[in-house]
Design an enzyme around this catalytic site. Structure first.
Site, PDB file in Angstrom:
ATOM      1  N   LYS A  22       0.833  -1.213   0.000  1.00 41.44           N
ATOM      2  CA  LYS A  22       0.000   0.000   0.000  1.00 41.44           C
ATOM      3  C   LYS A  22       0.862   1.255   0.000  1.00 41.44           C
ATOM      4  O   LYS A  22       0.636   2.178  -0.774  1.00 41.44           O
ATOM      5  CB  LYS A  22      -0.902   0.012   1.235  1.00 41.44           C
ATOM      6  CG  LYS A  22      -1.581   1.360   1.476  1.00 41.44           C
ATOM      7  CD  LYS A  22      -2.392   1.400   2.741  1.00 41.44           C
ATOM      8  CE  LYS A  22      -1.634   1.713   3.992  1.00 41.44           C
ATOM      9  NZ  LYS A  22      -1.509   3.118   4.384  1.00 41.44           N
ATOM     10  N   ASN A  23       1.865   1.275   0.885  1.00 37.12           N
ATOM     11  CA  ASN A  23       2.618   2.519   1.061  1.00 37.12           C
ATOM     12  C   ASN A  23       3.617   2.789  -0.062  1.00 37.12           C
ATOM     13  O   ASN A  23       4.238   3.850  -0.098  1.00 37.12           O
ATOM     14  CB  ASN A  23       3.304   2.542   2.428  1.00 37.12           C
ATOM     15  CG  ASN A  23       2.279   2.753   3.538  1.00 37.12           C
ATOM     16  OD1 ASN A  23       1.117   3.061   3.262  1.00 37.12           O
ATOM     17  ND2 ASN A  23       2.695   2.572   4.781  1.00 37.12           N
ATOM     18  N   CYS A 126      -4.814   8.454   9.756  1.00 32.49           N
ATOM     19  CA  CYS A 126      -4.957   7.762  11.035  1.00 32.49           C
ATOM     20  C   CYS A 126      -4.554   8.701  12.176  1.00 32.49           C
ATOM     21  O   CYS A 126      -3.568   9.438  12.070  1.00 32.49           O
ATOM     22  CB  CYS A 126      -4.057   6.533  11.074  1.00 32.49           C
ATOM     23  SG  CYS A 126      -4.676   5.150  10.122  1.00 32.49           S
ATOM     24  N   ARG A 131       1.154  14.782  13.530  1.00 34.73           N
ATOM     25  CA  ARG A 131       1.525  14.684  12.129  1.00 34.73           C
ATOM     26  C   ARG A 131       1.563  16.039  11.407  1.00 34.73           C
ATOM     27  O   ARG A 131       0.754  16.321  10.516  1.00 34.73           O
ATOM     28  CB  ARG A 131       0.604  13.684  11.417  1.00 34.73           C
ATOM     29  CG  ARG A 131       0.566  12.361  12.144  1.00 34.73           C
ATOM     30  CD  ARG A 131      -0.227  11.304  11.432  1.00 34.73           C
ATOM     31  NE  ARG A 131       0.537  10.639  10.398  1.00 34.73           N
ATOM     32  CZ  ARG A 131       0.062   9.683   9.618  1.00 34.73           C
ATOM     33  NH1 ARG A 131      -1.181   9.298   9.748  1.00 34.73           N
ATOM     34  NH2 ARG A 131       0.808   9.109   8.720  1.00 34.73           N
ATOM     35  N   ASP A 317       4.895   0.615  11.859  1.00 38.44           N
ATOM     36  CA  ASP A 317       3.672  -0.003  11.334  1.00 38.44           C
ATOM     37  C   ASP A 317       3.519  -1.469  11.747  1.00 38.44           C
ATOM     38  O   ASP A 317       2.514  -2.104  11.415  1.00 38.44           O
ATOM     39  CB  ASP A 317       3.628   0.108   9.797  1.00 38.44           C
ATOM     40  CG  ASP A 317       3.372   1.530   9.338  1.00 38.44           C
ATOM     41  OD1 ASP A 317       3.025   2.380  10.176  1.00 38.44           O
ATOM     42  OD2 ASP A 317       3.519   1.794   8.124  1.00 38.44           O
ATOM     43  N   ARG A 409      -8.607  -0.339   4.666  1.00 39.19           N
ATOM     44  CA  ARG A 409      -7.715   0.654   4.062  1.00 39.19           C
ATOM     45  C   ARG A 409      -6.402   0.016   3.625  1.00 39.19           C
ATOM     46  O   ARG A 409      -5.775   0.486   2.675  1.00 39.19           O
ATOM     47  CB  ARG A 409      -7.391   1.766   5.071  1.00 39.19           C
ATOM     48  CG  ARG A 409      -8.569   2.627   5.422  1.00 39.19           C
ATOM     49  CD  ARG A 409      -8.132   3.778   6.274  1.00 39.19           C
ATOM     50  NE  ARG A 409      -7.060   4.511   5.611  1.00 39.19           N
ATOM     51  CZ  ARG A 409      -6.341   5.455   6.185  1.00 39.19           C
ATOM     52  NH1 ARG A 409      -6.560   5.781   7.434  1.00 39.19           N
ATOM     53  NH2 ARG A 409      -5.397   6.077   5.518  1.00 39.19           N
TER      54      ARG A 409
HETATM   55  C1  EPZ Z   1       4.404   6.999   6.331  1.00 38.53           C
HETATM   56  O1  EPZ Z   1       3.675   8.050   6.919  1.00 38.53           O
HETATM   57  C2  EPZ Z   1       3.468   5.825   6.250  1.00 38.53           C
HETATM   58  N1  EPZ Z   1       2.311   6.165   5.424  1.00 38.53           N
HETATM   59  C3  EPZ Z   1       3.004   5.429   7.643  1.00 38.53           C
HETATM   60  O2  EPZ Z   1       2.189   4.287   7.546  1.00 38.53           O
HETATM   61  C4  EPZ Z   1       4.239   5.096   8.485  1.00 38.53           C
HETATM   62  O3  EPZ Z   1       3.824   4.811   9.803  1.00 38.53           O
HETATM   63  C5  EPZ Z   1       5.207   6.285   8.485  1.00 38.53           C
HETATM   64  O4  EPZ Z   1       5.533   6.652   7.128  1.00 38.53           O
HETATM   65  C6  EPZ Z   1       6.506   5.994   9.227  1.00 38.53           C
HETATM   66  O5  EPZ Z   1       7.124   4.883   8.651  1.00 38.53           O
HETATM   67  C7  EPZ Z   1       2.368   6.002   4.106  1.00 38.53           C
HETATM   68  O6  EPZ Z   1       3.396   5.638   3.548  1.00 38.53           O
HETATM   69  C8  EPZ Z   1       1.139   6.262   3.338  1.00 38.53           C
HETATM   70  P1  EPZ Z   1       6.528  10.377   8.322  1.00 38.53           P
HETATM   71  P2  EPZ Z   1       4.203   9.532   6.896  1.00 38.53           P
HETATM   72  O7  EPZ Z   1       6.406  11.665   7.599  1.00 38.53           O
HETATM   73  O8  EPZ Z   1       4.956   9.760   5.649  1.00 38.53           O
HETATM   74  C9  EPZ Z   1       6.940  13.667  11.734  1.00 38.53           C
HETATM   75  C10 EPZ Z   1       0.183   3.057   7.741  1.00 38.53           C
HETATM   76  O9  EPZ Z   1      -0.382   2.515   8.709  1.00 38.53           O
HETATM   77  N2  EPZ Z   1       6.763  14.720  10.733  1.00 38.53           N
HETATM   78  O10 EPZ Z   1       7.688   9.495   8.032  1.00 38.53           O
HETATM   79  O11 EPZ Z   1       3.046  10.395   7.187  1.00 38.53           O
HETATM   80  C11 EPZ Z   1       5.686  12.841  11.964  1.00 38.53           C
HETATM   81  O12 EPZ Z   1       4.772  13.509  12.790  1.00 38.53           O
HETATM   82  C12 EPZ Z   1       0.792   4.441   7.875  1.00 38.53           C
HETATM   83  O13 EPZ Z   1       0.282   2.527   6.635  1.00 38.53           O
HETATM   84  C13 EPZ Z   1       6.976  16.021  11.100  1.00 38.53           C
HETATM   85  O14 EPZ Z   1       7.277  16.315  12.258  1.00 38.53           O
HETATM   86  O15 EPZ Z   1       5.187   9.522   8.148  1.00 38.53           O
HETATM   87  C14 EPZ Z   1       6.260  11.582  12.562  1.00 38.53           C
HETATM   88  O16 EPZ Z   1       6.494  11.781  13.926  1.00 38.53           O
HETATM   89  C15 EPZ Z   1       0.495   5.055   9.202  1.00 38.53           C
HETATM   90  N3  EPZ Z   1       6.799  17.004  10.156  1.00 38.53           N
HETATM   91  C16 EPZ Z   1       7.588  11.432  11.839  1.00 38.53           C
HETATM   92  O17 EPZ Z   1       7.880  12.727  11.287  1.00 38.53           O
HETATM   93  C17 EPZ Z   1       6.457  16.712   8.878  1.00 38.53           C
HETATM   94  O18 EPZ Z   1       6.327  17.657   8.063  1.00 38.53           O
HETATM   95  C18 EPZ Z   1       7.599  10.430  10.711  1.00 38.53           C
HETATM   96  O19 EPZ Z   1       6.476  10.673   9.873  1.00 38.53           O
HETATM   97  C19 EPZ Z   1       6.283  15.376   8.501  1.00 38.53           C
HETATM   98  C20 EPZ Z   1       6.445  14.386   9.453  1.00 38.53           C
END
Ligand code: EPZ
Length: 431
Positions: A22-23, A126, A131, A317, A409
Protein backbone atom coordinates in the site's frame (compact mmCIF):
# COMPACT_ATOMS: atom_id res chain seq x y z
CA UNK A 1 -20.86 -0.89 9.61
CA UNK A 2 -19.04 -4.18 8.95
CA UNK A 3 -17.48 -6.19 11.75
CA UNK A 4 -15.15 -9.17 11.85
CA UNK A 5 -15.72 -12.17 14.07
CA UNK A 6 -12.77 -14.39 15.01
CA UNK A 7 -12.90 -17.63 16.93
CA UNK A 8 -9.52 -18.73 18.24
CA UNK A 9 -8.94 -22.19 16.79
CA UNK A 10 -5.31 -23.20 16.76
CA UNK A 11 -2.47 -23.38 14.31
CA UNK A 12 -2.36 -21.83 10.85
CA UNK A 13 -0.98 -23.93 7.99
CA UNK A 14 -0.61 -23.37 4.26
CA UNK A 15 0.26 -20.45 2.00
CA UNK A 16 -0.64 -16.76 2.13
CA UNK A 17 0.17 -14.66 -0.96
CA UNK A 18 1.64 -11.25 -0.13
CA UNK A 19 0.13 -8.26 -1.92
CA UNK A 20 1.73 -5.19 -3.42
CA UNK A 21 2.64 -2.62 -0.77
CA UNK A 22 0.00 0.00 0.00
CA UNK A 23 2.62 2.52 1.06
CA UNK A 24 4.48 2.10 -2.22
CA UNK A 25 1.36 2.01 -4.39
CA UNK A 26 0.11 5.38 -3.11
CA UNK A 27 3.18 7.53 -3.93
CA UNK A 28 3.63 5.65 -7.22
CA UNK A 29 0.07 6.55 -8.22
CA UNK A 30 0.76 10.17 -7.29
CA UNK A 31 3.88 10.12 -9.48
CA UNK A 32 1.56 9.69 -12.49
CA UNK A 33 0.81 13.44 -12.13
CA UNK A 34 4.37 14.19 -13.24
CA UNK A 35 3.95 13.17 -16.89
CA UNK A 36 1.42 13.39 -19.69
CA UNK A 37 2.23 9.80 -20.65
CA UNK A 38 0.76 6.66 -19.11
CA UNK A 39 2.27 5.15 -15.98
CA UNK A 40 1.38 1.48 -15.72
CA UNK A 41 1.57 -0.03 -12.24
CA UNK A 42 1.59 -3.80 -11.82
CA UNK A 43 0.80 -5.74 -8.64
CA UNK A 44 -1.58 -3.10 -7.33
CA UNK A 45 -3.46 -4.16 -4.20
CA UNK A 46 -7.27 -3.89 -3.91
CA UNK A 47 -7.59 -1.47 -1.01
CA UNK A 48 -9.89 1.32 0.10
CA UNK A 49 -6.93 3.73 0.19
CA UNK A 50 -6.10 2.96 -3.45
CA UNK A 51 -9.72 3.64 -4.45
CA UNK A 52 -9.77 6.87 -2.44
CA UNK A 53 -6.58 8.08 -4.09
CA UNK A 54 -8.00 7.23 -7.52
CA UNK A 55 -10.86 9.69 -6.82
CA UNK A 56 -8.44 12.36 -5.70
CA UNK A 57 -6.21 11.92 -8.75
CA UNK A 58 -9.23 11.90 -11.08
CA UNK A 59 -10.09 15.32 -9.74
CA UNK A 60 -6.70 16.58 -10.98
CA UNK A 61 -7.22 15.06 -14.44
CA UNK A 62 -5.75 11.56 -14.11
CA UNK A 63 -7.53 8.93 -16.22
CA UNK A 64 -7.15 5.36 -15.08
CA UNK A 65 -7.78 1.97 -16.57
CA UNK A 66 -7.88 -1.26 -14.60
CA UNK A 67 -6.70 -4.17 -16.72
CA UNK A 68 -8.45 -7.52 -16.61
CA UNK A 69 -6.94 -10.69 -15.32
CA UNK A 70 -4.28 -12.50 -17.29
CA UNK A 71 -3.85 -16.25 -17.74
CA UNK A 72 -2.53 -17.79 -14.52
CA UNK A 73 -3.88 -14.99 -12.30
CA UNK A 74 -5.94 -15.97 -9.29
CA UNK A 75 -8.26 -13.90 -7.11
CA UNK A 76 -5.32 -12.70 -5.04
CA UNK A 77 -3.04 -11.62 -7.89
CA UNK A 78 -2.39 -7.89 -7.90
CA UNK A 79 -4.06 -5.81 -10.57
CA UNK A 80 -2.47 -3.79 -13.32
CA UNK A 81 -3.69 -0.19 -13.40
CA UNK A 82 -2.71 2.42 -15.95
CA UNK A 83 -2.74 6.07 -14.89
CA UNK A 84 -2.51 8.96 -17.31
CA UNK A 85 -2.53 12.69 -16.59
CA UNK A 86 -2.58 14.21 -20.09
CA UNK A 87 -3.44 17.60 -18.58
CA UNK A 88 -3.61 18.82 -15.01
CA UNK A 89 -7.20 20.09 -14.99
CA UNK A 90 -7.37 21.22 -11.36
CA UNK A 91 -4.53 22.20 -9.02
CA UNK A 92 -6.72 22.22 -5.90
CA UNK A 93 -7.00 19.16 -3.65
CA UNK A 94 -10.09 19.90 -1.58
CA UNK A 95 -10.69 19.21 2.11
CA UNK A 96 -13.43 16.63 1.49
CA UNK A 97 -11.04 14.41 -0.45
CA UNK A 98 -7.76 15.00 1.39
CA UNK A 99 -9.00 14.76 4.99
CA UNK A 100 -9.55 11.00 4.74
CA UNK A 101 -6.02 10.02 3.85
CA UNK A 102 -2.76 11.73 4.73
CA UNK A 103 -0.92 10.46 1.66
CA UNK A 104 -3.23 12.45 -0.61
CA UNK A 105 -1.46 15.60 0.66
CA UNK A 106 1.58 14.40 -1.29
CA UNK A 107 0.01 15.56 -4.59
CA UNK A 108 1.45 18.96 -3.62
CA UNK A 109 4.88 17.90 -4.94
CA UNK A 110 3.95 16.89 -8.50
CA UNK A 111 1.28 19.60 -8.88
CA UNK A 112 3.81 22.26 -7.99
CA UNK A 113 6.51 20.75 -10.20
CA UNK A 114 4.33 20.29 -13.27
CA UNK A 115 1.70 23.04 -13.01
CA UNK A 116 3.68 25.56 -10.92
CA UNK A 117 0.87 25.95 -8.42
CA UNK A 118 -0.99 23.85 -5.87
CA UNK A 119 -3.67 24.42 -3.26
CA UNK A 120 -3.93 21.39 -1.02
CA UNK A 121 -6.05 20.94 2.08
CA UNK A 122 -4.21 20.16 5.29
CA UNK A 123 -4.17 16.37 5.60
CA UNK A 124 -6.07 13.88 7.78
CA UNK A 125 -5.31 10.16 8.12
CA UNK A 126 -4.96 7.76 11.03
CA UNK A 127 -5.07 9.58 14.40
CA UNK A 128 -1.69 8.30 15.59
CA UNK A 129 -0.11 11.66 16.35
CA UNK A 130 -0.20 15.34 15.45
CA UNK A 131 1.53 14.68 12.13
CA UNK A 132 2.63 18.21 11.16
CA UNK A 133 3.66 19.32 7.65
CA UNK A 134 6.57 21.63 8.47
CA UNK A 135 9.13 19.42 6.72
CA UNK A 136 7.13 19.49 3.47
CA UNK A 137 6.96 23.28 3.61
CA UNK A 138 10.64 23.77 4.43
CA UNK A 139 11.71 21.23 1.81
CA UNK A 140 9.61 22.74 -0.98
CA UNK A 141 10.76 26.24 0.00
CA UNK A 142 14.34 25.00 -0.46
CA UNK A 143 13.32 24.37 -4.10
CA UNK A 144 12.15 27.97 -4.43
CA UNK A 145 8.43 27.50 -3.72
CA UNK A 146 6.48 30.25 -1.98
CA UNK A 147 4.12 28.75 0.54
CA UNK A 148 1.44 30.05 2.86
CA UNK A 149 -1.12 28.26 4.96
CA UNK A 150 -4.53 29.84 5.17
CA UNK A 151 -8.08 28.68 5.82
CA UNK A 152 -7.02 25.05 6.22
CA UNK A 153 -5.20 25.03 2.88
CA UNK A 154 -1.55 25.05 1.90
CA UNK A 155 -1.05 27.40 -1.06
CA UNK A 156 2.17 26.76 -2.92
CA UNK A 157 3.59 28.57 -5.93
CA UNK A 158 6.73 27.84 -7.91
CA UNK A 159 8.96 30.74 -9.08
CA UNK A 160 8.39 31.86 -12.68
CA UNK A 161 10.21 29.31 -14.80
CA UNK A 162 9.49 26.54 -12.29
CA UNK A 163 11.04 24.98 -9.20
CA UNK A 164 14.81 25.33 -8.82
CA UNK A 165 17.27 22.75 -7.59
CA UNK A 166 18.21 23.19 -3.93
CA UNK A 167 19.73 21.63 -0.84
CA UNK A 168 17.62 20.34 2.03
CA UNK A 169 18.74 18.54 5.17
CA UNK A 170 15.83 16.85 6.94
CA UNK A 171 16.01 17.59 10.68
CA UNK A 172 13.93 14.43 11.19
CA UNK A 173 13.35 11.50 8.88
CA UNK A 174 10.02 11.73 7.04
CA UNK A 175 8.82 9.19 4.51
CA UNK A 176 6.11 11.40 3.03
CA UNK A 177 8.23 14.54 2.78
CA UNK A 178 11.03 12.52 1.12
CA UNK A 179 8.52 11.22 -1.47
CA UNK A 180 7.33 14.77 -2.16
CA UNK A 181 10.80 16.28 -2.49
CA UNK A 182 11.93 13.46 -4.77
CA UNK A 183 8.98 14.03 -7.09
CA UNK A 184 9.29 17.81 -7.03
CA UNK A 185 13.09 17.84 -7.56
CA UNK A 186 12.80 15.45 -10.50
CA UNK A 187 11.20 18.23 -12.57
CA UNK A 188 13.08 21.18 -11.01
CA UNK A 189 15.74 23.13 -12.90
CA UNK A 190 19.21 22.13 -11.76
CA UNK A 191 20.53 19.85 -9.07
CA UNK A 192 19.00 19.01 -5.71
CA UNK A 193 20.58 17.28 -2.73
CA UNK A 194 18.38 15.80 0.01
CA UNK A 195 20.16 14.76 3.19
CA UNK A 196 18.82 12.59 6.00
CA UNK A 197 16.27 11.30 3.50
CA UNK A 198 14.02 8.38 4.46
CA UNK A 199 15.46 5.05 3.28
CA UNK A 200 12.25 3.05 3.53
CA UNK A 201 11.84 0.46 0.75
CA UNK A 202 8.80 2.39 -0.48
CA UNK A 203 11.01 5.46 -1.05
CA UNK A 204 13.40 3.26 -3.01
CA UNK A 205 10.46 1.91 -5.03
CA UNK A 206 9.32 5.42 -5.89
CA UNK A 207 12.87 6.49 -6.81
CA UNK A 208 13.22 3.45 -9.09
CA UNK A 209 9.92 4.21 -10.77
CA UNK A 210 10.86 7.88 -11.25
CA UNK A 211 14.16 6.73 -12.77
CA UNK A 212 12.23 4.52 -15.19
CA UNK A 213 10.22 7.65 -16.07
CA UNK A 214 13.43 9.48 -16.96
CA UNK A 215 14.38 11.13 -13.66
CA UNK A 216 18.07 11.41 -12.81
CA UNK A 217 18.47 10.25 -9.22
CA UNK A 218 21.57 8.90 -7.48
CA UNK A 219 22.08 7.59 -3.96
CA UNK A 220 18.86 5.56 -4.09
CA UNK A 221 18.54 3.54 -0.87
CA UNK A 222 20.91 5.83 1.05
CA UNK A 223 20.10 8.85 3.19
CA UNK A 224 21.61 11.28 0.65
CA UNK A 225 19.67 11.59 -2.58
CA UNK A 226 20.97 13.68 -5.48
CA UNK A 227 18.58 14.63 -8.24
CA UNK A 228 19.43 16.38 -11.51
CA UNK A 229 16.18 17.92 -12.67
CA UNK A 230 14.89 17.15 -16.17
CA UNK A 231 12.40 19.20 -18.19
CA UNK A 232 9.89 16.37 -18.59
CA UNK A 233 9.30 12.79 -17.55
CA UNK A 234 7.83 10.04 -19.69
CA UNK A 235 5.61 7.01 -19.16
CA UNK A 236 6.84 3.76 -17.67
CA UNK A 237 5.76 0.37 -16.40
CA UNK A 238 6.59 -0.48 -12.80
CA UNK A 239 5.79 -3.35 -10.47
CA UNK A 240 4.84 -2.42 -6.89
CA UNK A 241 7.12 -4.10 -4.36
CA UNK A 242 5.70 -6.70 -1.91
CA UNK A 243 4.12 -5.31 1.25
CA UNK A 244 6.62 -5.67 4.11
CA UNK A 245 4.02 -4.63 6.69
CA UNK A 246 1.51 -7.21 5.49
CA UNK A 247 4.36 -9.74 5.52
CA UNK A 248 5.34 -8.90 9.10
CA UNK A 249 1.69 -8.95 10.15
CA UNK A 250 0.98 -12.43 8.82
CA UNK A 251 4.32 -13.61 10.20
CA UNK A 252 3.14 -12.40 13.62
CA UNK A 253 -0.16 -14.25 13.13
CA UNK A 254 1.68 -17.55 12.57
CA UNK A 255 4.09 -16.95 15.44
CA UNK A 256 1.04 -16.35 17.63
CA UNK A 257 -1.02 -19.40 16.62
CA UNK A 258 1.79 -21.79 15.79
CA UNK A 259 1.82 -23.77 12.55
CA UNK A 260 3.66 -23.53 9.29
CA UNK A 261 2.87 -20.91 6.65
CA UNK A 262 4.63 -19.80 3.48
CA UNK A 263 4.27 -16.07 2.87
CA UNK A 264 4.45 -16.30 -0.88
CA UNK A 265 6.22 -13.50 -2.69
CA UNK A 266 7.44 -11.89 0.55
CA UNK A 267 10.96 -10.44 0.49
CA UNK A 268 12.95 -10.89 3.71
CA UNK A 269 15.43 -8.12 2.88
CA UNK A 270 12.60 -5.59 3.31
CA UNK A 271 11.99 -6.38 6.98
CA UNK A 272 15.10 -7.81 8.58
CA UNK A 273 14.66 -5.98 11.91
CA UNK A 274 11.13 -7.33 12.31
CA UNK A 275 12.14 -10.87 11.32
CA UNK A 276 14.96 -10.75 13.89
CA UNK A 277 12.43 -9.83 16.58
CA UNK A 278 10.17 -12.62 15.40
CA UNK A 279 13.03 -15.12 15.69
CA UNK A 280 13.65 -13.95 19.25
CA UNK A 281 10.08 -15.03 20.11
CA UNK A 282 11.11 -18.57 19.19
CA UNK A 283 9.43 -18.66 15.77
CA UNK A 284 11.44 -20.12 12.90
CA UNK A 285 11.98 -17.96 9.85
CA UNK A 286 13.20 -19.54 6.63
CA UNK A 287 13.86 -17.47 3.55
CA UNK A 288 13.57 -18.98 0.10
CA UNK A 289 13.12 -17.92 -3.50
CA UNK A 290 9.36 -18.18 -3.28
CA UNK A 291 8.94 -16.19 -0.08
CA UNK A 292 9.37 -16.53 3.67
CA UNK A 293 8.28 -19.57 5.66
CA UNK A 294 7.25 -19.02 9.28
CA UNK A 295 6.96 -21.93 11.71
CA UNK A 296 6.32 -22.42 15.38
CA UNK A 297 5.57 -25.83 16.73
CA UNK A 298 5.02 -26.51 20.39
CA UNK A 299 7.55 -24.13 21.92
CA UNK A 300 6.41 -21.20 24.05
CA UNK A 301 6.63 -17.61 22.84
CA UNK A 302 9.56 -15.72 24.34
CA UNK A 303 9.25 -12.04 25.32
CA UNK A 304 10.67 -9.33 23.04
CA UNK A 305 12.26 -5.90 23.32
CA UNK A 306 11.35 -3.67 20.42
CA UNK A 307 12.00 0.01 19.69
CA UNK A 308 10.52 1.51 16.54
CA UNK A 309 12.85 3.49 14.29
CA UNK A 310 13.03 4.71 10.71
CA UNK A 311 14.17 2.05 8.22
CA UNK A 312 16.21 -0.13 8.58
CA UNK A 313 15.00 -0.12 12.19
CA UNK A 314 11.90 -1.87 13.49
CA UNK A 315 8.88 -0.36 11.66
CA UNK A 316 6.27 1.58 13.62
CA UNK A 317 3.67 0.00 11.33
CA UNK A 318 4.39 -3.40 12.97
CA UNK A 319 4.53 -2.19 16.56
CA UNK A 320 0.89 -3.01 17.43
CA UNK A 321 1.06 -6.47 15.85
CA UNK A 322 4.20 -7.39 17.82
CA UNK A 323 2.61 -6.07 20.98
CA UNK A 324 -0.22 -8.55 20.39
CA UNK A 325 2.38 -11.33 20.20
CA UNK A 326 3.98 -10.14 23.44
CA UNK A 327 0.65 -10.48 25.30
CA UNK A 328 1.06 -14.28 25.18
CA UNK A 329 4.82 -14.52 25.73
CA UNK A 330 6.32 -16.25 28.77
CA UNK A 331 7.68 -13.17 30.51
CA UNK A 332 7.89 -9.40 30.23
CA UNK A 333 8.35 -7.54 26.93
CA UNK A 334 9.17 -3.87 26.39
CA UNK A 335 7.90 -2.02 23.34
CA UNK A 336 8.95 1.58 22.71
CA UNK A 337 7.37 3.80 20.06
CA UNK A 338 9.63 6.63 18.85
CA UNK A 339 7.98 7.71 15.57
CA UNK A 340 4.43 8.72 16.54
CA UNK A 341 3.36 10.08 19.91
CA UNK A 342 -0.10 8.52 20.01
CA UNK A 343 0.36 5.03 18.68
CA UNK A 344 -0.71 2.94 21.67
CA UNK A 345 -4.46 3.12 21.12
CA UNK A 346 -4.59 -0.66 20.77
CA UNK A 347 -3.43 -1.08 24.37
CA UNK A 348 -6.84 -0.56 25.93
CA UNK A 349 -8.49 -2.76 23.34
CA UNK A 350 -5.96 -5.57 23.88
CA UNK A 351 -6.68 -5.19 27.61
CA UNK A 352 -10.34 -6.02 26.89
CA UNK A 353 -9.11 -9.39 25.66
CA UNK A 354 -7.22 -9.95 28.92
CA UNK A 355 -3.77 -8.57 28.03
CA UNK A 356 -1.61 -7.14 30.81
CA UNK A 357 0.01 -3.94 29.48
CA UNK A 358 1.32 -0.96 31.35
CA UNK A 359 2.21 2.21 29.43
CA UNK A 360 4.68 4.75 30.72
CA UNK A 361 5.53 7.55 28.29
CA UNK A 362 6.56 5.99 25.00
CA UNK A 363 7.16 2.50 26.40
CA UNK A 364 4.66 -0.29 26.91
CA UNK A 365 5.57 -3.06 29.34
CA UNK A 366 3.72 -6.21 28.41
CA UNK A 367 3.51 -9.08 30.86
CA UNK A 368 2.51 -12.22 29.03
CA UNK A 369 -0.67 -13.98 30.17
CA UNK A 370 -1.64 -17.65 29.78
CA UNK A 371 -5.01 -16.94 28.31
CA UNK A 372 -6.78 -14.26 26.26
CA UNK A 373 -10.59 -14.24 26.08
CA UNK A 374 -12.71 -13.04 23.17
CA UNK A 375 -14.61 -9.76 23.60
CA UNK A 376 -16.04 -6.95 21.48
CA UNK A 377 -13.21 -4.56 20.56
CA UNK A 378 -12.84 -1.48 18.40
CA UNK A 379 -10.34 -0.98 15.60
CA UNK A 380 -8.75 2.43 16.17
CA UNK A 381 -6.34 2.68 13.26
CA UNK A 382 -5.17 0.49 10.45
CA UNK A 383 -2.26 -1.37 12.06
CA UNK A 384 -3.74 -1.31 15.57
CA UNK A 385 -6.76 -3.15 14.18
CA UNK A 386 -4.55 -6.03 13.12
CA UNK A 387 -3.21 -6.44 16.65
CA UNK A 388 -6.78 -7.24 17.71
CA UNK A 389 -7.14 -9.81 14.95
CA UNK A 390 -3.84 -11.44 15.98
CA UNK A 391 -4.94 -11.63 19.61
CA UNK A 392 -8.36 -12.91 18.52
CA UNK A 393 -6.73 -15.83 16.69
CA UNK A 394 -5.69 -17.37 20.03
CA UNK A 395 -8.35 -15.95 22.37
CA UNK A 396 -10.97 -18.27 23.85
CA UNK A 397 -14.42 -17.63 22.43
CA UNK A 398 -15.39 -14.92 19.97
CA UNK A 399 -13.53 -11.66 19.34
CA UNK A 400 -15.69 -9.10 17.57
CA UNK A 401 -13.66 -6.39 15.83
CA UNK A 402 -15.72 -3.30 15.09
CA UNK A 403 -14.89 -0.37 12.77
CA UNK A 404 -13.40 -2.71 10.21
CA UNK A 405 -13.12 0.07 7.64
CA UNK A 406 -9.70 0.78 9.13
CA UNK A 407 -8.55 -2.71 8.09
CA UNK A 408 -9.98 -2.34 4.61
CA UNK A 409 -7.71 0.65 4.06
CA UNK A 410 -4.60 -1.47 4.09
CA UNK A 411 -5.08 -5.25 4.20
CA UNK A 412 -6.17 -6.87 0.97
CA UNK A 413 -8.63 -9.78 1.22
CA UNK A 414 -7.77 -10.23 4.89
CA UNK A 415 -10.46 -12.76 5.83
CA UNK A 416 -9.88 -14.78 2.64
CA UNK A 417 -6.14 -14.96 3.26
CA UNK A 418 -6.47 -15.98 6.90
CA UNK A 419 -9.36 -18.44 6.29
CA UNK A 420 -7.31 -20.15 3.60
CA UNK A 421 -4.70 -21.13 6.21
CA UNK A 422 -7.27 -22.36 8.73
CA UNK A 423 -8.33 -19.31 10.75
CA UNK A 424 -11.95 -19.09 11.81
CA UNK A 425 -12.67 -15.52 10.72
CA UNK A 426 -15.75 -14.04 9.09
CA UNK A 427 -17.07 -10.64 8.13
CA UNK A 428 -20.55 -9.58 9.12
CA UNK A 429 -21.68 -6.98 6.62
CA UNK A 430 -23.72 -3.94 7.65
CA UNK A 431 -25.42 -3.58 11.04
C1 EPZ B 1 4.40 7.00 6.33
O1 EPZ B 1 3.68 8.05 6.92
C2 EPZ B 1 3.47 5.83 6.25
N1 EPZ B 1 2.31 6.17 5.42
C3 EPZ B 1 3.00 5.43 7.64
O2 EPZ B 1 2.19 4.29 7.55
C4 EPZ B 1 4.24 5.10 8.49
O3 EPZ B 1 3.82 4.81 9.80
C5 EPZ B 1 5.21 6.28 8.49
O4 EPZ B 1 5.53 6.65 7.13
C6 EPZ B 1 6.51 5.99 9.23
O5 EPZ B 1 7.12 4.88 8.65
C7 EPZ B 1 2.37 6.00 4.11
O6 EPZ B 1 3.40 5.64 3.55
C8 EPZ B 1 1.14 6.26 3.34
P1 EPZ B 1 6.53 10.38 8.32
P2 EPZ B 1 4.20 9.53 6.90
O7 EPZ B 1 6.41 11.66 7.60
O8 EPZ B 1 4.96 9.76 5.65
C9 EPZ B 1 6.94 13.67 11.73
C10 EPZ B 1 0.18 3.06 7.74
O9 EPZ B 1 -0.38 2.52 8.71
N2 EPZ B 1 6.76 14.72 10.73
O10 EPZ B 1 7.69 9.49 8.03
O11 EPZ B 1 3.05 10.39 7.19
C11 EPZ B 1 5.69 12.84 11.96
O12 EPZ B 1 4.77 13.51 12.79
C12 EPZ B 1 0.79 4.44 7.88
O13 EPZ B 1 0.28 2.53 6.64
C13 EPZ B 1 6.98 16.02 11.10
O14 EPZ B 1 7.28 16.31 12.26
O15 EPZ B 1 5.19 9.52 8.15
C14 EPZ B 1 6.26 11.58 12.56
O16 EPZ B 1 6.49 11.78 13.93
C15 EPZ B 1 0.49 5.05 9.20
N3 EPZ B 1 6.80 17.00 10.16
C16 EPZ B 1 7.59 11.43 11.84
O17 EPZ B 1 7.88 12.73 11.29
C17 EPZ B 1 6.46 16.71 8.88
O18 EPZ B 1 6.33 17.66 8.06
C18 EPZ B 1 7.60 10.43 10.71
O19 EPZ B 1 6.48 10.67 9.87
C19 EPZ B 1 6.28 15.38 8.50
C20 EPZ B 1 6.45 14.39 9.45
Amino acid sequence: MDKILIRGNGALNGTIPISGAKNAALPLMIASLLTRDALTLENMPRLADVDALISILSNHGVDYRVHGKRAGDDAMTGRRIEFQAREIVDTTAPYDLVRKMRASFWVIGPLLARAGIAKVSLPGGCAIGTRPIDLFIDGLEALGAQIDVEGGYVNAKAPSGGLKGGHYVFPKVSVGATHVLLMAASLAQGDTTIENAAREPEVVDLANCLSAMGAKISGIGTSTLRISGVSSLHGARHEVLPDRIETGTFAACVAMTGGDVLLKGARASLLEAALDSLKSTGAEVETGNDGIRIRRNGNELQPINVTTDPYPGFPTDLQAQFMALATKAKGVSHITETIFENRFMHVQELARLGANIDVSGQTATVTGVDKLSGAPVMATDLRASMSLVIAGLVADGVTEVNRVYHLDRGFELLEDKLSAVGANIERITGG
